[in-house]
Design a protein around this motif. Structure first.
Motif, PDB file in Angstrom:
ATOM      1  N   LEU A 246       0.815  -1.207   0.000  1.00  0.00           N
ATOM      2  CA  LEU A 246       0.000   0.000   0.000  1.00  0.00           C
ATOM      3  C   LEU A 246       0.854   1.265   0.000  1.00  0.00           C
ATOM      4  O   LEU A 246       1.934   1.295   0.575  1.00  0.00           O
ATOM      5  CB  LEU A 246      -0.918   0.032   1.222  1.00  0.00           C
ATOM      6  CG  LEU A 246      -2.133  -0.893   1.221  1.00  0.00           C
ATOM      7  CD1 LEU A 246      -3.032  -0.551   2.399  1.00  0.00           C
ATOM      8  CD2 LEU A 246      -2.913  -0.812  -0.070  1.00  0.00           C
ATOM      9  N   GLU A 249      -2.565   5.148   1.047  1.00  0.00           N
ATOM     10  CA  GLU A 249      -3.714   4.619   1.797  1.00  0.00           C
ATOM     11  C   GLU A 249      -3.345   4.227   3.221  1.00  0.00           C
ATOM     12  O   GLU A 249      -4.208   4.144   4.100  1.00  0.00           O
ATOM     13  CB  GLU A 249      -4.317   3.394   1.088  1.00  0.00           C
ATOM     14  CG  GLU A 249      -4.637   3.604  -0.373  1.00  0.00           C
ATOM     15  CD  GLU A 249      -3.541   3.079  -1.279  1.00  0.00           C
ATOM     16  OE1 GLU A 249      -3.861   2.296  -2.188  1.00  0.00           O
ATOM     17  OE2 GLU A 249      -2.371   3.436  -1.054  1.00  0.00           O
ATOM     18  N   GLU A 252      -4.475   6.451   5.757  1.00  0.00           N
ATOM     19  CA  GLU A 252      -5.924   6.414   5.954  1.00  0.00           C
ATOM     20  C   GLU A 252      -6.310   5.200   6.790  1.00  0.00           C
ATOM     21  O   GLU A 252      -7.450   4.751   6.780  1.00  0.00           O
ATOM     22  CB  GLU A 252      -6.629   6.373   4.601  1.00  0.00           C
ATOM     23  CG  GLU A 252      -6.334   7.572   3.719  1.00  0.00           C
ATOM     24  CD  GLU A 252      -6.847   7.402   2.297  1.00  0.00           C
ATOM     25  OE1 GLU A 252      -7.487   6.358   2.014  1.00  0.00           O
ATOM     26  OE2 GLU A 252      -6.610   8.300   1.480  1.00  0.00           O
ATOM     27  N   LYS A 254      -5.396   2.089   6.487  1.00  0.00           N
ATOM     28  CA  LYS A 254      -5.542   0.830   5.772  1.00  0.00           C
ATOM     29  C   LYS A 254      -4.231   0.065   5.864  1.00  0.00           C
ATOM     30  O   LYS A 254      -3.156   0.655   5.768  1.00  0.00           O
ATOM     31  CB  LYS A 254      -5.917   1.079   4.319  1.00  0.00           C
ATOM     32  CG  LYS A 254      -7.270   1.775   4.168  1.00  0.00           C
ATOM     33  CD  LYS A 254      -7.597   2.053   2.718  1.00  0.00           C
ATOM     34  CE  LYS A 254      -8.948   2.769   2.599  1.00  0.00           C
ATOM     35  NZ  LYS A 254      -9.265   3.108   1.186  1.00  0.00           N
TER      36      LYS A 254
END
Length: 294
Positions: A246, A249, A252, A254
């Motif tokens: 990732l 993200e 965020e 995640k």
């Protein structure tokens, strides 16, 4: 090179100028420093690390989101190696200081655009609170005393500045148990038979493992390490567990999905492979408060 950092040096600092880098002589190097100096001073190994490690689009995206912009800022990259962060992100910092213990890696870093400094990261020659951004990528787990390195890095950050770390193994994800630990211990034999693995020779593998002091079951970073160390020093601390596929993200909240072998390792250890505590790495983004903590 020395003139560029002179305004930021402590009055008692002793920095020597070599042909390709600056140096604060390390009089009593630890075993970790010796291992890292040997591995990352090997020209072929250092170049392979620069080419293949921390160069993905997900890495670039994650770090770009964490840093925002470092245009015209003073940046210190502790454990810079051959220069992977700047080689991937590019940009125009006002001053980019790379700190490492391996001369050959510092030569590679200089070619990328760093001002290279050989020094012990637990005792840096700089004044406090001079850097806009301090970065440590895949650095803490290469050092014996991770808390000491983190505190010294924090000392350099000016009010309003950022301290960012990433790609250190999360202790809870690497705490393999039972069959998972047996498989972990036998992985080197399997790699040797199958030819799988980053390292090409037994010697490269041996020294690579010697560098990674805290990258093994029972070792690693924790959320508590970052919060307990940095909050008392006046930082607002955010910690983001993530796997390595990732990018932005991650900020965020995640985590992404780990490779199957790591998921199996967590399952065999009795853990949910999708839990935050099973994510392979922790990224810490800490901002120094403008007003000092009482």
């Amino acid at each position: 090179m020395l003139s560029a950092i002179k305004p930021f040096l402590r009055a008692d600092a002793s920095v020597e100028e070599r042909d390709e880098y600056l140096e604060v002589p390390i009089m009593q190097p630890s075993e970790a420093i010796k291992a890292n100096a040997y591995y990352f001073n090997h020209p072929e190994w250092a170049e392979e690390y620069l080419i293949y490690c921390h160069r993905s689009e997900s890495f670039r995206s994650r770090w770009q989101a964490a840093i925002g912009s470092w245009e015209d800022k003073v940046v210190v990259d502790i454990g810079c190696g051959p220069g992977n962060i700047f080689a991937t992100l590019k940009g125009n910092p006002k001053l980019l200081i790379g700190i490492d213990v391996a001369p050959k890696s510092l030569e590679f870093a200089k070619a990328q655009g760093y001002l290279p400094l050989l020094a012990d990261a637990t005792n840096l020659p700089f004044q406090s609170q001079f850097a806009d951004i301090v970065t440590l990528n895949a650095t803490l787990h290469h050092c014996e005393d991770m808390e000491a390195i983190l505190k010294e890095a924090a000392r350099l950050v000016k009010p309003g500045g950022l301290l960012i770390t990433d790609h250190d193994p999360q202790l809870s994800a690497w705490e393999y148990k039972g069959l998972a630990k047996l498989l972990w211990n036998g992985r080197l034999f399997v790699y040797k038979i199958t030819g799988h693995g980053f390292h090409k020779t037994d010697s490269q593998q041996e020294w690579g493992l010697a560098c990674e002091i805290h990258h093994k079951p029972g070792h690693g970073v924790t959320r508590q390490l970052f919060t307990d160390t940095l909050k008392p020093l006046g930082f607002d601390v955010q910690v983001f567990p993530h796997n390595h596929d990732l990018g932005a993200e991650v900020l965020e909240a995640k985590t992404g999905k780990a490779e199957m072998k790591y998921r199996i390792g967590n399952l065999l250890s009795g853990r949910n492979p999708d839990a935050d505590t099973s994510a392979l790495s922790l990224m810490c983004v800490a901002k120094k408060q403008l007003i000092a903590v009482a």
